[in-house]
Design a protein around this motif. Structure first.
Motif, PDB file in Angstrom:
ATOM      1  N   ASP A   1       2.387   1.619  -3.486  1.00 17.95           N
ATOM      2  CA  ASP A   1       1.382   2.098  -4.436  1.00 17.95           C
ATOM      3  C   ASP A   1       1.127   3.585  -4.251  1.00 17.95           C
ATOM      4  O   ASP A   1       1.000   4.332  -5.220  1.00 17.95           O
ATOM      5  CB  ASP A   1       0.081   1.319  -4.294  1.00 17.95           C
ATOM      6  CG  ASP A   1       0.193  -0.111  -4.775  1.00 17.95           C
ATOM      7  OD1 ASP A   1       1.172  -0.435  -5.492  1.00 17.95           O
ATOM      8  OD2 ASP A   1      -0.700  -0.917  -4.436  1.00 17.95           O
ATOM      9  N   PHE A   2       1.063   4.029  -2.992  1.00 14.78           N
ATOM     10  CA  PHE A   2       0.833   5.441  -2.708  1.00 14.78           C
ATOM     11  C   PHE A   2       1.996   6.294  -3.198  1.00 14.78           C
ATOM     12  O   PHE A   2       1.794   7.350  -3.801  1.00 14.78           O
ATOM     13  CB  PHE A   2       0.607   5.637  -1.206  1.00 14.78           C
ATOM     14  CG  PHE A   2       0.256   7.041  -0.826  1.00 14.78           C
ATOM     15  CD1 PHE A   2      -0.956   7.595  -1.206  1.00 14.78           C
ATOM     16  CD2 PHE A   2       1.132   7.815  -0.092  1.00 14.78           C
ATOM     17  CE1 PHE A   2      -1.288   8.895  -0.866  1.00 14.78           C
ATOM     18  CE2 PHE A   2       0.816   9.109   0.264  1.00 14.78           C
ATOM     19  CZ  PHE A   2      -0.397   9.657  -0.124  1.00 14.78           C
ATOM     20  N   LYS A   3       3.225   5.818  -2.964  1.00 12.96           N
ATOM     21  CA  LYS A   3       4.396   6.562  -3.436  1.00 12.96           C
ATOM     22  C   LYS A   3       4.406   6.662  -4.958  1.00 12.96           C
ATOM     23  O   LYS A   3       4.744   7.711  -5.511  1.00 12.96           O
ATOM     24  CB  LYS A   3       5.679   5.886  -2.953  1.00 12.96           C
ATOM     25  CG  LYS A   3       5.946   6.071  -1.489  1.00 12.96           C
ATOM     26  CD  LYS A   3       7.205   5.326  -1.076  1.00 12.96           C
ATOM     27  CE  LYS A   3       7.447   5.390   0.407  1.00 12.96           C
ATOM     28  NZ  LYS A   3       8.637   4.605   0.812  1.00 12.96           N
TER      29      LYS A   3
ATOM     30  N   LEU B   1       1.809   6.623  -6.905  1.00 16.90           N
ATOM     31  CA  LEU B   1       0.749   7.556  -7.271  1.00 16.90           C
ATOM     32  C   LEU B   1       1.211   8.997  -7.098  1.00 16.90           C
ATOM     33  O   LEU B   1       1.010   9.823  -7.986  1.00 16.90           O
ATOM     34  CB  LEU B   1      -0.501   7.293  -6.424  1.00 16.90           C
ATOM     35  CG  LEU B   1      -1.692   8.202  -6.656  1.00 16.90           C
ATOM     36  CD1 LEU B   1      -2.231   8.018  -8.074  1.00 16.90           C
ATOM     37  CD2 LEU B   1      -2.774   7.920  -5.638  1.00 16.90           C
TER      38      LEU B   1
ATOM     39  N   ALA C   1       0.834  -1.208   0.000  1.00 15.13           N
ATOM     40  CA  ALA C   1       0.000   0.000   0.000  1.00 15.13           C
ATOM     41  C   ALA C   1       0.868   1.257   0.000  1.00 15.13           C
ATOM     42  O   ALA C   1       0.580   2.218  -0.726  1.00 15.13           O
ATOM     43  CB  ALA C   1      -0.931  -0.012   1.209  1.00 15.13           C
ATOM     44  N   LYS C   2       1.946   1.255   0.789  1.00 12.03           N
ATOM     45  CA  LYS C   2       2.856   2.404   0.802  1.00 12.03           C
ATOM     46  C   LYS C   2       3.517   2.587  -0.557  1.00 12.03           C
ATOM     47  O   LYS C   2       3.637   3.707  -1.053  1.00 12.03           O
ATOM     48  CB  LYS C   2       3.946   2.210   1.863  1.00 12.03           C
ATOM     49  CG  LYS C   2       3.509   2.451   3.266  1.00 12.03           C
ATOM     50  CD  LYS C   2       4.684   2.288   4.213  1.00 12.03           C
ATOM     51  CE  LYS C   2       4.289   2.469   5.647  1.00 12.03           C
ATOM     52  NZ  LYS C   2       5.438   2.271   6.560  1.00 12.03           N
TER      53      LYS C   2
END
Length: 79
Positions: A49-51, A53, A46-47
């Motif tokens: 993927d967020f980075k 994005l 999740a981290k």
């Protein structure tokens, strides 16, 4: 604590490598720890993927000269 957890905490392993390692040792660890490691891997994904994005949004909208959006250097992003 298992080697996968240690490597995850030190950020020395990717989520994909951690998944592969977890599959390899799944029969050697108890179910509770398996779930704990799986949650750590999901959190790391999740981290990541967020980075990704944030990085993709930043590279599309910021000025290449000053790095701000909106442009702060008076040159504009395409000049």
């Amino acid at each position: 604590m298992c080697i996968i957890c240690i490597e995850l905490e030190k950020s020395k392993i990717t989520s994909k490598d951690a998944q592969s390692a977890l599959i390899e040792i799944a029969s050697e660890i108890d179910e509770e720890h398996f779930e704990e490691v799986l949650q750590k891997i999901e959190k790391l994904e999740a981290k990541d993927d967020f980075k990704k994005l944030l990085k993709s949004n930043k590279s599309m909208t910021t000025c290449p000269k000053c790095g701000y959006d909106p442009c702060d250097c008076l040159w504009g992003p395409y000049e």
